[in-house]
Design a protein around this motif. Structure first.
Motif, PDB file in Angstrom:
ATOM      1  N   PHE A   1      11.807  56.766 -17.292  1.00 62.15           N
ATOM      2  CA  PHE A   1      11.320  57.823 -18.173  1.00 62.15           C
ATOM      3  C   PHE A   1       9.931  57.491 -18.715  1.00 62.15           C
ATOM      4  O   PHE A   1       9.093  58.386 -18.884  1.00 62.15           O
ATOM      5  CB  PHE A   1      12.284  58.042 -19.344  1.00 62.15           C
ATOM      6  N   ASP A   2       9.672  56.211 -18.993  1.00 60.80           N
ATOM      7  CA  ASP A   2       8.359  55.825 -19.540  1.00 60.80           C
ATOM      8  C   ASP A   2       7.222  56.233 -18.612  1.00 60.80           C
ATOM      9  O   ASP A   2       6.214  56.807 -19.056  1.00 60.80           O
ATOM     10  CB  ASP A   2       8.306  54.312 -19.777  1.00 60.80           C
ATOM     11  N   THR A   3       7.363  55.931 -17.304  1.00 61.64           N
ATOM     12  CA  THR A   3       6.280  56.274 -16.366  1.00 61.64           C
ATOM     13  C   THR A   3       6.199  57.780 -16.172  1.00 61.64           C
ATOM     14  O   THR A   3       5.116  58.313 -15.937  1.00 61.64           O
ATOM     15  CB  THR A   3       6.495  55.569 -15.006  1.00 61.64           C
ATOM     16  N   PHE A   4       7.315  58.486 -16.285  1.00 61.71           N
ATOM     17  CA  PHE A   4       7.276  59.954 -16.221  1.00 61.71           C
ATOM     18  C   PHE A   4       6.505  60.508 -17.424  1.00 61.71           C
ATOM     19  O   PHE A   4       5.665  61.408 -17.285  1.00 61.71           O
ATOM     20  CB  PHE A   4       8.700  60.524 -16.205  1.00 61.71           C
ATOM     21  N   TYR A   5       6.810  59.963 -18.603  1.00 63.63           N
ATOM     22  CA  TYR A   5       6.138  60.417 -19.828  1.00 63.63           C
ATOM     23  C   TYR A   5       4.627  60.190 -19.714  1.00 63.63           C
ATOM     24  O   TYR A   5       3.818  61.065 -20.051  1.00 63.63           O
ATOM     25  CB  TYR A   5       6.705  59.651 -21.023  1.00 63.63           C
ATOM     26  N   GLU A   6       4.245  59.012 -19.194  1.00 58.92           N
ATOM     27  CA  GLU A   6       2.817  58.686 -19.027  1.00 58.92           C
ATOM     28  C   GLU A   6       2.170  59.599 -17.992  1.00 58.92           C
ATOM     29  O   GLU A   6       1.005  60.005 -18.138  1.00 58.92           O
ATOM     30  CB  GLU A   6       2.669  57.220 -18.630  1.00 58.92           C
ATOM     31  N   PHE A   7       2.907  59.935 -16.947  1.00 53.27           N
ATOM     32  CA  PHE A   7       2.385  60.847 -15.926  1.00 53.27           C
ATOM     33  C   PHE A   7       2.091  62.225 -16.532  1.00 53.27           C
ATOM     34  O   PHE A   7       1.040  62.814 -16.295  1.00 53.27           O
ATOM     35  CB  PHE A   7       3.401  60.967 -14.787  1.00 53.27           C
ATOM     36  N   VAL A   8       3.016  62.738 -17.334  1.00 48.91           N
ATOM     37  CA  VAL A   8       2.821  64.046 -17.970  1.00 48.91           C
ATOM     38  C   VAL A   8       1.660  63.983 -18.965  1.00 48.91           C
ATOM     39  O   VAL A   8       0.823  64.896 -19.030  1.00 48.91           O
ATOM     40  CB  VAL A   8       4.114  64.508 -18.675  1.00 48.91           C
ATOM     41  N   LYS A   9       1.587  62.879 -19.705  1.00 51.49           N
ATOM     42  CA  LYS A   9       0.558  62.720 -20.737  1.00 51.49           C
ATOM     43  C   LYS A   9      -0.843  62.648 -20.145  1.00 51.49           C
ATOM     44  O   LYS A   9      -1.812  63.151 -20.738  1.00 51.49           O
ATOM     45  CB  LYS A   9       0.867  61.449 -21.533  1.00 51.49           C
TER      46      LYS A   9
ATOM     47  N   GLY B   1       9.970  54.235 -29.226  1.00 54.37           N
ATOM     48  CA  GLY B   1      10.679  55.305 -29.927  1.00 54.37           C
ATOM     49  C   GLY B   1      12.097  54.901 -30.289  1.00 54.37           C
ATOM     50  O   GLY B   1      12.613  53.858 -29.874  1.00 54.37           O
ATOM     51  N   GLU B   2      12.749  55.764 -31.034  1.00 51.16           N
ATOM     52  CA  GLU B   2      14.098  55.459 -31.528  1.00 51.16           C
ATOM     53  C   GLU B   2      15.106  55.300 -30.390  1.00 51.16           C
ATOM     54  O   GLU B   2      16.010  54.477 -30.455  1.00 51.16           O
ATOM     55  CB  GLU B   2      14.541  56.586 -32.475  1.00 51.16           C
ATOM     56  N   TYR B   3      14.947  56.088 -29.327  1.00 52.89           N
ATOM     57  CA  TYR B   3      15.899  56.046 -28.196  1.00 52.89           C
ATOM     58  C   TYR B   3      15.211  55.561 -26.916  1.00 52.89           C
ATOM     59  O   TYR B   3      15.554  55.990 -25.818  1.00 52.89           O
ATOM     60  CB  TYR B   3      16.494  57.436 -27.961  1.00 52.89           C
ATOM     61  N   ASP B   4      14.280  54.633 -27.054  1.00 57.32           N
ATOM     62  CA  ASP B   4      13.530  54.203 -25.877  1.00 57.32           C
ATOM     63  C   ASP B   4      14.393  53.467 -24.843  1.00 57.32           C
ATOM     64  O   ASP B   4      14.031  53.346 -23.681  1.00 57.32           O
ATOM     65  CB  ASP B   4      12.331  53.333 -26.271  1.00 57.32           C
ATOM     66  N   TYR B   5      15.546  52.992 -25.254  1.00 58.27           N
ATOM     67  CA  TYR B   5      16.441  52.271 -24.345  1.00 58.27           C
ATOM     68  C   TYR B   5      17.232  53.206 -23.433  1.00 58.27           C
ATOM     69  O   TYR B   5      17.699  52.815 -22.376  1.00 58.27           O
ATOM     70  CB  TYR B   5      17.435  51.435 -25.169  1.00 58.27           C
ATOM     71  N   LEU B   6      17.376  54.475 -23.846  1.00 59.97           N
ATOM     72  CA  LEU B   6      18.363  55.362 -23.231  1.00 59.97           C
ATOM     73  C   LEU B   6      18.077  55.651 -21.764  1.00 59.97           C
ATOM     74  O   LEU B   6      18.975  55.597 -20.919  1.00 59.97           O
ATOM     75  CB  LEU B   6      18.434  56.666 -24.031  1.00 59.97           C
ATOM     76  N   LEU B   7      16.836  55.952 -21.414  1.00 60.61           N
ATOM     77  CA  LEU B   7      16.513  56.401 -20.055  1.00 60.61           C
ATOM     78  C   LEU B   7      15.593  55.436 -19.320  1.00 60.61           C
ATOM     79  O   LEU B   7      14.934  55.804 -18.350  1.00 60.61           O
ATOM     80  CB  LEU B   7      15.859  57.784 -20.117  1.00 60.61           C
ATOM     81  N   ASN B   8      15.533  54.194 -19.805  1.00 59.19           N
ATOM     82  CA  ASN B   8      14.615  53.220 -19.212  1.00 59.19           C
ATOM     83  C   ASN B   8      15.333  51.936 -18.807  1.00 59.19           C
ATOM     84  O   ASN B   8      14.783  50.844 -18.931  1.00 59.19           O
ATOM     85  CB  ASN B   8      13.490  52.890 -20.200  1.00 59.19           C
ATOM     86  N   SER B   9      16.535  52.055 -18.325  1.00 60.22           N
ATOM     87  CA  SER B   9      17.290  50.865 -17.928  1.00 60.22           C
ATOM     88  C   SER B   9      16.537  50.122 -16.828  1.00 60.22           C
ATOM     89  O   SER B   9      16.049  50.715 -15.856  1.00 60.22           O
ATOM     90  CB  SER B   9      18.663  51.275 -17.415  1.00 60.22           C
TER      91      SER B   9
END
Length: 832
Positions: free
Chosen positions: A569-577, A610-618
């Motif tokens: 999710f982190d790299t997806f978020y950075e891609f969108v940003k 973020g508060e839920y940064d663990y959730l989608l970045n296993s």
């Protein structure tokens, strides 16, 4: 020199001449046909069905010509369970299950039917002139061809009538099965050995008035050969009190007490002799006149006259057919002391039928000889009594013990009466037979009824038969089984997702082992992000949907072409940003069409820091497509408005991915109490879709619940789950006795099924530890079985906190070896 020895050879006394084309011909020219009889299972027949079976026998017997004999011979042999341990792939738990039942005694029932055509002279023959008492037997000429041809045609009609009834199945016994082959014994050899196993070594037979032995076995005989021995009234079936309640009725056939309920080695012989009906009535008319003329000299003559007139009135008023009948129970034991117990048991069971137990010590050899397959014509006439066909048929045993499914796939359950393991297919075979149209299952049982044990036992066996199992739970019911599977597969399988503060639940929805992102995978990612972005009552606009779809597709294109980028999710978020924002600016997409800043702001809690940064970045490269046993434990998050929707989307995506991509592989989705949480609003559509679609992909969805109110008040349960679950499984419902009318109506249960369900756990054997479960298939087939497991399985499945901790603490001392811990703990509990 004349032979003066008391011993005789079997050959000199043997009454059968030959067997040709499946027809047995005796030396007295009697012709017989033999059948194997398949009966319905115990506790699965209603009063109306017993009546229907009785009616089928009645119609069939009426087609037989005069001087025919109908001989039912039911064998009940004590056997011991032999464990199936020869398989190479047998698991630790399956092996412990088989060992648990090793040498478990049970009663094996085999039923035969012999139809014999004899003659008028033979029908009147008494015990002083049968094959056993004569010094030698002179083979007689065959009866006239016309009579034989009529008998053969009648036998064909008889077989057709019984088989068309739908309750009983007759299978013709072939010549080889009658006489045996070099490798297998025939039914005649089995009779002389008092065994149904393949024995080709005959034993010595001692025939005496007071004692009869076959090999080492002492025989005792109880007979019903006089009207004085009979009850005042007979019926097709009777109420079995031990499994009946004031709201339900469990029925058994009238003869069941001397059938499957008599737990000793025994043979139940029932004979119906069809004489000339008209001639019989003429004889009784003559007797009645004689009794009348002698009535002034004896009151008994007056009474006998009245009895005979009652018999004649019944025959003429209702068009009943006069026949002769005989019933005997032949039991045996190697131990003389045990034989006295068996005599008492047989006598008490006959007394339960309101018959007068008559222990016959004189006629045992003669009646044993008449019981030889195809030798019913040798029956001594004085041992029979006059009655009508309808009453005589009430002495036919109408049920058998539980049978295993003839299917390679299935689960091991236990016979509720004897405790014998059964192989039961409740998925594939019923679909092939057209009993059900889907494999979905609905499980209902209150707390403490044994739901978790049954479901653990079922999914464990599904897993061992190469099924993919996805479980959604709210009570750690499958933790022990999952841990054991993980250890046995060295961490390759047995994935357990749960949420704790120290180890929060985490996924990586963007990772696939094979790098394939099909339409379903892309749609599930899009649905996941949409759930994070929009609240439940908000719907995305068309432009927002297009923008999100483009972002997902472009990101997938990027990570598949550039392997250096870690999918998460982190790299997806950075891609969108960065990249995607730049693309949006170039296309001059207006903010009102797609507000990218708002999108990034709402998703920021799931980005690193973020508060839920663990959730989608296993960081675990875990592709659930090829994991065969996965448990989602959602108890801690089921009320979390952020985590729960994400987890449910991911677990649904995992199963849909398996469903569509794993061709020809069995898939199971089991939802414990978690279904209530999943069935909220948008997730309800997933549930409906799953139950309607999963059958097309060799899959089954299973829902487990314990609250009756959940059924009554949930439209999801009623519309999606119950309607699309052809297999219904209910456990002990006595807590809901007063509410059961509503449950019956909601689940569409018949009165027969109701009676079976309300009999659960009512007469459990105190020497065995088990709980019963009712399994119904499409309203067509249903029965109650027992869930009985070994101590090793118990410790694996247990949900008791203290027992689970005991296993885990011992495993820690043994370097994490759970299997060894279970073995040692089971051994210590069984051998304290």
């Amino acid at each position: 020199m004349r032979n003066t020895a008391k011993a005789a050879t079997l050959e000199s006394k043997f009454p059968l001449l030959t067997v040709e084309d499946g027809y047995i011909l005796s030396k007295d020219a009697d012709l017989s046909v033999a059948y194997r009889v398949e009966l319905p299972e115990l506790f699965t027949v209603t009063s109306a069905e017993y009546e229907a079976m009785h009616s089928a026998w009645l119609k069939a017997i009426k087609v037989l010509p005069n001087y025919s004999v109908v001989h039912r011979q039911d064998w009940f042999i004590e056997e011991k369970y032999k464990p199936d341990l020869d398989r190479d792939d047998i698991s630790f738990l399956s092996r412990s299950f088989e060992h648990h039942f090793n040498e478990r005694p049970y009663l094996n029932h085999t039923s035969y039917l012999f139809l014999t055509k004899t003659t008028k002279d033979r029908a009147r023959q008494q015990s002083n002139f049968n094959a056993l008492t004569r010094g030698f037997i002179i083979p007689k000429e065959m009866q006239d061809k016309e009579a034989i041809q009529k008998f053969i045609e009648a036998v064909g009609q008889f077989e057709r009538i019984i088989n068309d009834s739908g309750f009983i199945r007759l299978t013709r016994i072939t010549t080889d099965e009658i006489v045996g082959t070099g490798k297998e014994a025939g039914i005649v050899e089995k009779y002389f050995s008092l065994s149904q196993s393949d024995t080709t070594c005959l034993q010595d037979i001692t025939l005496g008035a007071g004692k009869m032995k076959v090999g080492d076995n002492y025989l005792c005989l109880h007979t019903l050969s006089d009207t004085e021995d009979l009850p005042g009234k007979v019926q097709t079936d009777s109420r079995y009190e031990r499994l009946s309640t004031d709201r339900s009725d469990c029925r058994l056939s009238f003869a069941a007490p001397v059938g499957v309920l008599l737990s000793c080695n025994h043979i139940l012989n029932q004979y119906i002799f069809i004489d000339d009906h008209v001639e019989n009535l003429k004889k009784f008319e003559k007797q009645a006149r004689n009794m009348h003329s002698l009535s002034r000299y004896s009151r008994s003559n007056q009474i006998n006259k009245e009895w005979i007139e009652d018999y004649l009135n019944e025959a003429h008023s209702y068009g009943l057919t006069s026949v002769r009948c005989h019933v005997n129970v032949m039991a045996w034991s190697e131990d003389k002391e045990d034989l006295s117990r068996i005599k008492n048991d047989v006598g008490s069971q006959l007394a339960l039928m309101e018959c007068k137990p008559r222990h016959n010590t004189v006629d045992t050899p003669t009646l044993f000889w008449a019981g030889i397959p195809g030798n019913a014509g040798d029956f001594p006439a004085e041992e029979s009594f006059y009655t009508f066909i309808e009453q005589a048929l009430c002495f036919f045993v109408a049920e058998t013990n539980y049978r295993s499914s003839l299917s390679p796939f299935g689960i091991k359950m236990v016979d509720r009466l004897t405790g014998k393991p059964l192989h039961l297919d409740i998925s594939d075979l019923p679909i092939k037979k057209g009993i059900i149209s889907n494999r979905n299952k609905f499980v209902l049982g209150p707390s403490g009824s044994g739901k978790s044990f049954f479901t653990n036992h079922m999914v464990r066996q599904y897993y061992e038969q190469n099924a993919h199992v996805l479980l959604v739970d709210t009570g750690n019911s499958y933790e022990g089984l999952c841990n054991l599977i993980r250890q046995k597969t060295n961490g390759e399988d047995g994935v357990y997702f749960t949420y704790t503060e120290q180890n929060p639940i985490s996924f990586n929805p963007f990772y696939t082992e094979d790098g394939i992102f099909d339409i379903e995978k892309r749609e599930s990612i899009k649905t996941l992000i949409l759930t994070l972005w929009k609240q439940e009552h908000e719907r995305p606009s068309g432009s927002e949907s297009v923008a999100l779809s483009n972002a997902v597709n472009q990101y997938i294109g990027l990570i598949t072409s550039n392997r250096s980028i870690v999918p998460c999710f982190d790299t997806f978020y950075e891609f969108v940003k960065n990249d995607y924002r730049h693309n949006m600016d170039k296309k001059k997409v207006r903010e009102k069409d797609f507000d990218i800043n708002n999108f990034l702001f709402i998703l920021e809690p799931f980005y690193k820091g973020g508060e839920y940064d663990y959730l989608l970045n296993s960081d675990k490269e875990l592709d659930l497509l090829n994991k065969r046993f996965i448990v989602f434990e959602i108890d801690a998050i089921k009320d979390n408005p952020v985590l729960f929707p994400v987890v449910t989307i991911i677990l649904m995506e995992v199963f849909i991915n398996k469903m569509r991509r794993l061709k020809g592989v069995r898939k199971v989705l089991l939802l414990e109490e978690a279904w209530k949480a999943i069935a909220k609003d948008s997730m309800a559509n997933y549930l409906k879709y799953m139950f309607k679609t999963v059958r097309k992909y060799f899959g089954e969805a299973i829902v487990v619940t314990q609250e009756v109110d959940d059924i009554v008040h949930s439209p999801i349960v009623k519309e999606a789950i119950i309607t699309n679950s052809d297999c219904k499984i209910l456990l002990d419902q006595r807590k809901y006795m007063n509410k059961f009318d509503g449950i019956q109506s909601m689940l569409g249960l018949t009165d027969k099924e109701r009676a079976q369900i309300l009999s659960i756990n009512m007469a459990n054997n105190p020497n065995r530890k088990y709980k019963e479960v009712w399994i119904g298939l499409g309203g067509v087939q249903s029965a109650v079985y027992a869930t009985e497991v070994s101590m090793c399985e118990y410790l694996t499945y247990t949900t008791e906190e203290t027992e689970k901790l005991e296993v885990m603490r011992l495993a820690e001392k043994l370097d994490g070896d759970i299997e060894l811990a279970i073995k040692q703990l089971a051994d210590s509990k069984q051998n304290p």
